[in-house]
Design a protein around this motif. Structure first.
Motif, PDB file in Angstrom:
ATOM      1  N   GLU A 128     -23.375 -17.015 -34.360  1.00  0.00           N
ATOM      2  CA  GLU A 128     -22.075 -16.661 -34.934  1.00  0.00           C
ATOM      3  C   GLU A 128     -22.191 -15.443 -35.860  1.00  0.00           C
TER       4      GLU A 128
ATOM      5  N   ASP B 131     -22.496 -14.911 -28.111  1.00  0.00           N
ATOM      6  CA  ASP B 131     -22.294 -16.224 -27.513  1.00  0.00           C
ATOM      7  C   ASP B 131     -23.582 -17.039 -27.703  1.00  0.00           C
TER       8      ASP B 131
ATOM      9  N   VAL C  67     -13.431 -19.370 -28.943  1.00  0.00           N
ATOM     10  CA  VAL C  67     -14.423 -18.618 -29.728  1.00  0.00           C
ATOM     11  C   VAL C  67     -14.182 -18.833 -31.225  1.00  0.00           C
TER      12      VAL C  67
END
Ligand code: MOS
Length: 729
Positions: free
Chosen positions: A374, A379, A423
């Motif tokens: 993050e 990803d 996300v």
């Protein structure tokens, strides 16, 4: 036979029987209640009387006096045995040598006495009449408080050494563009298997037989012989069926030691089962950990430094939880450090529980990886793929024998629909539910251990296999039957498997996910010898004889297998010994876990909605049994993430929630549909069958995948397991 070069083509490769989803051969016995578990061996030990353990009511101190007079006079009582009357029991491993407290008390619910009576109820009633006077002393029960002064551990179970360094961790971390420094806690956990620890002990002169629930029969023989001061030859252990172990039944514990002592005293067979409420504090558990993970990466997401320190506590002689094991192998990085510290605690002994080391270690590492991804705006799957390594990062000259971690991650992402993951955390709603997805990588060692078996072919064409290997609910009977069937060219229905008796050749037993690969290797070795014996009997060349469909063929001759055994049985025995292949290759199993959760936006209730595991673990000997192992591990991982915690009373020094009402584990209603995919893999360095293990891979990483899904659903990071709804406040 010796396994020290990668396996080449062998009869197993035919895969006529091995590799098929064969039903459990012992399944009907279990589902009809006719499989005989330890406490039910009444026919084998007629006239057995009952022992009931009195647990110590303090955690640390001394027993000053025990008044057994009232208990001794109670109806049906045959004996009340204490440390003063048990005879010498001070040799060998802690769990056996210290089965009976006195005068020192080492931990709460350590046995202070055992009452023996004609019936269970009489023994239980009389146990309430035993009066113990204690002198309590202060003890250490709080890992967080003991942490600062905890020294570096001297040992590191399964994965030595306790401290490793590569390059310059501190320097590399200080220079990294993006860094994470995070601490995590995992609680003490209990194996909480269905079948309690239970034993029937019977003496015949100086010879002792124990019908007990045990994972490693040979360890049990070793430990009971040493503790009682008798020769190993005078001990027989019988353990054909076991109702779960998870590392908690590695060897003999207080039930076995005290049953043996009591049976010697009263001159009759004695049955002892640990009452559920005693199990949590009397026997072993998975120790709590405090872990600190630091990861540094360059701006492209390449890890440049990774450090993992873990603190755990244990009783004198106990070992640390090797929580750094996975971090040493999972990701590439030039600068590395791992360290295990061990504090003294006066709780019951901490020991192995399913994937000791990896399971709690990955609970921390794989959250840290999620947080790092993050920070890097990457990803989480891509971040892990980028940092894959095909060599042991601590020893680049040692390649992984097979490492399909990237394939597991990518297959899982595709099959789970990972691209649908929100996300931004806390951004998806389904009615009252906040919905999130999480994932984690999985790694678990694939050790192998020396294993022997005996095989016999009779005139009906039945092959009987005997080995002291155990089946703790995993499917050992079935994969051993499949191995013998494949080797001898017959069906599984023509194989009889006999397990769990120390009179049979010594195997590795069930533990560390080494059971499947090791025990089938021993059966393979014995069958190679039996094939030779058959060929000789039939005047065939052993090297070219083929075994299929109950027939043996060499050149132009094809004859029934039973021709070889028509006059007398043919028998063969061999032991598979394992050389140093694991020095040349890192032999590990890999996986990827994907989880979707819903979190009630108002109450914080967490529900797991979907789970997927992708595993690469060598040849899968029986996909049905292996799947059951993995979904069992996944379920236990959900327990670790959301429920399981032994709560320590830090003043009195014991686990408060010592029954299955207070120690929560998942039930069917907690678990959604689980999917398991096994990647095609044969690992010639894994075992002669090119197999590894799956039982502990199944749990490794799962809890972190759940935690990451909870974060994705809510935007709240919890670093202290279990993730209960109060932690969202
Ligand atoms: Mo295991 S936890 O080594 O049975």
């Amino acid at each position: 036979m010796r396994f020290d070069t990668p396996a080449t083509t062998n009869p197993i490769d035919q895969l006529k029987v091995v590799g098929r989803p064969t039903d459990r051969v012992e399944g009907p016995l279990k589902t009809t209640g006719t499989a005989t578990y330890a406490y039910e061996q009444n026919a084998a030990a007629p006239g057995a009387v009952y022992g009931y353990i009195v647990g110590a009511a303090i955690a640390k101190g001394r027993i000053e006096a025990i008044d057994t007079r009232a208990a001794s006079r109670a109806p049906g009582v045959l004996a009340v045995i204490t440390a003063g009357s048990a005879g010498k029991l001070d040799k060998g491993e802690f769990y056996a040598a210290r089965a009976l407290a006195g005068p020192e008390v080492d931990h709460y619910h350590q046995a202070a006495a055992i009452v023996v009576a004609q019936t269970f109820e009489q023994a239980r009633a009389a146990a309430q009449l035993v009066r113990v006077r204690y002198a309590r002393t202060e003890g250490a029960f709080d890992l967080a408080a003991a942490k600062e002064s905890a020294p570096l551990s001297k040992v590191a179970p399964f994965a030595p050494p306790p401290e490793t360094t590569v390059g310059d961790f501190e320097g590399g971390y200080a220079k990294a563009a993006v860094t994470l420094d995070a601490s995590f806690t995992t609680p003490d956990q209990s194996h909480a298997m269905m079948e309690p620890h239970a034993t029937i002990a019977a003496w015949d002169g100086g010879k002792l037989t124990l019908w007990t629930a045990i994972q490693q029969v040979n360890w049990g023989v070793r430990d009971i012989a040493k503790t009682l001061g008798i020769a190993k030859e005078n001990v027989r252990i019988v353990s054909p069926y076991i109702g779960g172990g998870f590392g908690g039944k590695g060897t003999i514990l207080s039930d076995a030691v005290l049953a043996a002592v009591a049976a010697r005293k009263v001159g009759r067979p004695v049955k002892v089962a640990l009452q559920r409420a005693l199990m949590f504090n009397n026997v072993t558990h998975r120790p709590a950990t405090i872990q600190r993970i630091r990861i540094g990466a360059d701006s492209n997401g390449r890890i440049t430094a990774i450090g993992h320190e873990s603190w755990s506590g244990n009783i004198a002689g106990g070992r640390p939880e090797a929580a750094t094991a996975a971090t040493r192998l999972l990701y590439a990085a030039p600068n590395r450090m791992t360290r295990l510290r061990l504090a003294h605690l006066d709780l019951a002994e901490g020991s192995a529980m399913r994937a000791p080391g990896e399971a709690p270690g990955m609970m921390a590492l794989e959250i840290a990886m999620d947080e790092m991804a993050e920070k890097l705006a990457m990803d989480p799957v891509a971040f892990r793929v980028l940092n894959d390594t095909q060599v042991d990062p601590e020893d680049p000259k040692r390649p992984f024998s097979k490492r399909q971690l990237v394939e597991c991650l990518q297959t899982g992402a595709k099959r789970f629909g990972w691209s649908e993951r929100p996300v931004r955390p806390g951004s998806r709603r389904d009615g009252r539910w906040l919905v999130g997805m999480g994932m984690a990588a999985a790694i678990r060692g694939a050790p192998v251990m020396k294993s022997a078996a005996r095989v016999r072919l009779d005139n009906r064409g039945i092959v009987t296999v005997e080995t002291d290997m155990t089946d703790i609910g995993t499917g050992s009977y079935t994969i051993i039957a499949q191995t013998a069937a494949e080797m001898m060219g017959i069906g599984v229905d023509k194989v009889t498997v006999k397990l769990g008796d120390s009179r049979f050749p010594e195997s590795a037993g069930s533990g560390g996910q080494w059971g499947a690969a090791s025990s089938t290797a021993g059966v393979y070795a014995a069958c190679v010898k039996l094939r030779e014996a058959v060929a000789r009997q039939l005047d065939m060349d052993p090297a070219s004889a083929e075994f299929a469909d109950g027939m043996v063929r060499a050149g132009s001759r094809t004859v029934p297998l039973t021709h070889a055994s028509r006059w007398h049985d043919l028998e063969a025995e061999d032991v598979m010994e394992f050389g140093d292949l694991t020095k040349r290759y890192a032999v590990q199993t890999f996986g990827a876990h994907f989880v979707e959760v819903g979190v009630d936006a108002a109450t914080g209730e967490i529900r797991v909605r979907r789970m997927l595991a992708v595993c690469a673990a060598g040849r899968i000997l029986n996909p049905k049994a292996a799947r059951s192992q993995v979904i069992g591990g996944m379920t236990m991982g959900v327990g670790a993430a959301l429920m399981e915690e032994l709560v320590v009373d830090k003043r009195a020094g014991f686990f408060v929630n010592h029954d299955l009402a207070g120690y929560e584990v998942p039930v069917h209603a907690d678990i959604p549909h689980q999917e398991v995919i096994f990647l095609d893999e044969v690992d010639p360095a894994g075992s002669p069958l090119k197999a590894k293990g799956v039982g502990e891979l199944g749990i490794s990483g799962v809890a972190a995948a759940v935690a990451n899904a909870v974060y994705n659903a809510t935007g709240v990071r919890v670093h202290d397991y279990p993730i209960t709804l109060d932690k969202f406040l």
